[in-house]
Structure formats: structure tokens, C-alpha cells
Scaffold this active site. Structure first.
Site, short mmCIF file in Angstrom:
data_model
loop_
_atom_site.label_atom_id
_atom_site.label_comp_id
_atom_site.label_asym_id
_atom_site.label_seq_id
_atom_site.Cartn_x
_atom_site.Cartn_y
_atom_site.Cartn_z
CG HIS A 52 10.63 18.03 0.97
ND1 HIS A 52 10.86 17.07 1.92
CD2 HIS A 52 11.81 18.67 0.78
CE1 HIS A 52 12.13 17.14 2.30
NE2 HIS A 52 12.73 18.10 1.62
CB SER A 53 10.86 19.68 -4.70
OG SER A 53 9.92 20.71 -4.90
#
Length: 134
Positions: A52-53
Site C-alpha cells: 500500500h501507500s
């Protein structure tokens, strides 16, 4: 726009002592005030974490025990870091995709986060992440 060049290796201050070393993190040691601490442990060596970011949150990852690899991606360039020392942290700024892999037996990953958990701050779909970088 943030790039993998914004990811930084940080030296955690250590007080050396023959009785055992002491590392510390306090205001001014890291570039943000942390609001959340969590840690990963008992991660199988074949497992992946992260994926994820963050839109606004920054994080610092520290290998308190053992080792693991952190692969960061900014939508164009990838970079890989091996974390294996408890006095080294990896600052991951906003807008950087991260994947954690190759965990050694007994590894513990400590994470200092600049904000509380907010699901809306996560981009969990890689294609959506790439679109956000354009």
C-alpha cells in the site's frame, strides 16, 4: 511529487554500554511527531506485508530483531532496502508504495506512524496508486 529519493535511511541514536546498548527515539530525532506505534512479528519468510501507500501519513520502519527487505516504488522507480539493525530506521514519505518481504526467523518490524489509523489514507490497489501518481 514524492519519489524514492525522498525515502531516507535514518540513524537512531545509541548509547553504547558494556552492559548492553540503548537506542532512543524522542522529539527531534525523527522528522515528525509520531501518533501511532505498531509492530509486525511472527511473519512467515514467504509472506509479504505492506502492499500500500499513504496519502498523508509518513512512517519509519525499524528492524528491532532479525531482518527483512523493504521495496519502495514511486510509480516510476523502485528501490530496495535491507533492514537488519535496530539503530537504523527507514523513513517512508507520503505517496510511496511499499512492500515488506524476506522476513528472517524471529524478525520484528517496529513502525512509527505520523498519524492514527485512517483507512481513507491508504491506497491499497496498485493500479489506483499508479493513477494517483500521474
Amino acid at each position: 511529487m514524492t519519489t524514492v529519493e525522498n525515502v531516507q535511511v535514518l540513524k537512531i541514536p545509541v548509547i553504547d554500554d558494556v552492559r548492553g546498548n540503548l537506542a532512543y527515539i524522542q522529539s527531534g530525532v525523527i522528522p515528525f511527531e509520531f501518533k501511532r506505534i505498531y509492530y509486525l512479528f511472527d511473519v512467515p519468510s514467504t509472506a509479504f506485508r505492506g502492499g500500500h501507500s499513504h496519502i498523508q501519513q509518513q512512517e519509519i520502519l525499524i528492524a528491532l530483531s532479525g531482518s527483512f527487505e523493504v521495496v519502495v516504488h514511486d510509480g516510476i522507480e523502485k528501490k530496495s532496502y535491507l533492514l537488519n539493525k535496530p539503530n537504523v530506521g527507514l523513513l517512508i514519505t507520503t505517496g510511496i508504495w511499499r512492500e515488506l518481504q524476506n522476513f528472517s526467523s524471529g524478525s520484528v518490524c517496529l513502525v512509527l506512524a505520523s498519524d492514527m489509523f485512517k483507512e481513507e489514507d491508504y491506497i491499497r490497489d496498485y493500479d489506483e496508486f499508479l493513477k494517483s501518481k500521474k
